[in-house]
Write an enzyme that holds these catalytic residues in place. Structure first.
Site, PDB file in Angstrom:
ATOM      1  N   SER A  72       0.767  -1.119  -0.180  1.00  0.00           N
ATOM      2  CA  SER A  72      -0.155   0.137  -0.050  1.00  0.00           C
ATOM      3  C   SER A  72       0.858   1.287  -0.141  1.00  0.00           C
ATOM      4  CB  SER A  72      -0.785   0.055   1.151  1.00  0.00           C
ATOM      5  OG  SER A  72      -1.549   1.286   1.333  1.00  0.00           O
ATOM      6  N   TYR A  80      -1.412  -0.898  10.493  1.00  0.00           N
ATOM      7  CA  TYR A  80      -1.527  -1.185   8.870  1.00  0.00           C
ATOM      8  C   TYR A  80      -0.181  -0.671   8.310  1.00  0.00           C
ATOM      9  CZ  TYR A  80      -3.633  -1.338   4.291  1.00  0.00           C
ATOM     10  OH  TYR A  80      -3.848  -1.454   3.061  1.00  0.00           O
TER      11      TYR A  80
END
Length: 222
Positions: A154, A166
């Site tokens: 990401s 994350y």
């Protein structure tokens, strides 16, 4: 006519029940691959970010609508025993592995104070440990086929903004990719990492467009 460049190649896609993984798996099917759809459940996630075929399992769509073949293997990628089973079942069904796509991931919203120790460990268990486990157990077979590993990370790996767990997990995926590329290059195994921006998938249902901190092109995936 869709290219059949992956005809008869065997591809594992984790997190294949919906979102990015679902589209990746379907595209491999269109190109003739044998697709092993790995997720904890083959029931597609529901939510506002999906299309009309969300009720059909990914492997069913591949078998019915493409030239490829597909099977589903229930897998929690944070559990090494389940990942080993995924690899074993793939090899038993199709004889080997040509491509591994590590797409499975979860996102638990919260800043450093809101993120519990349990949530931290859960996030890294799926998003980072899961990538390592899949690579570890698939690599012996990928060496046999001069195969490919694609890790889905990401932009948050370098930009942050989606919570510490994350972002840390996705940064770990990038570094793991670099290390594996050095290790596996001499064995003709290609290792790459893709770091998408914001994509509308069911995992993003918690987040409104107005809440996106950095403006990015938004693409709808089921």
């Amino acid at each position: 006519m869709t290219s059949q460049r992956h005809a008869k190649r065997t591809v594992i896609v984790t997190g294949a029940s919906s979102g990015i993984g679902r589209r990746i798996a379907r595209q491999f099917g269109r190109e003739g691959a044998n697709v092993v759809c790995a997720s904890r459940s083959n029931e597609p996630k529901t939510g506002k970010h999906h299309d009309t075929d969300i009720s059909d399992p990914t492997e069913q769509i591949i078998r019915e609508e493409t030239s490829g073949d597909a099977v589903f293997v229930s897998t929690d990628v944070s559990d090494p025993d389940q990942v080993r089973n995924l690899v074993d079942e793939t090899v038993e069904e199709y004889g080997g592995i040509d491509v591994l796509v590590n797409n499975a991931g979860i996102s638990i919203v919260g800043d450093s104070q809101e993120t519990s120790v349990e949530d931290w460990r859960t996030m890294l268990g799926v998003d980072l440990d899961g990538t390592f486990f899949c690579c570890k157990f698939a690599i012996p077979y990928l060496k046999d086929t001069s195969g490919h590993i694609v890790n889905i990370s990401s932009v948050n790996a370098t930009e942050g903004g989606s919570g510490p767990a994350y972002s840390a997990a996705k940064a770990g995926q990038v570094n793991l990719t670099q290390d594996l590329a050095v290790e596996l290059g001499p064995h003709n195994v290609n290792v790459n990492c893709i770091s998408p921006g914001y994509i509308k998938t069911p995992i993003q249902d918690y987040q409104d467009e107005d809440g996106i901190r950095i403006s990015r092109e938004q693409t709808l995936l089921p």
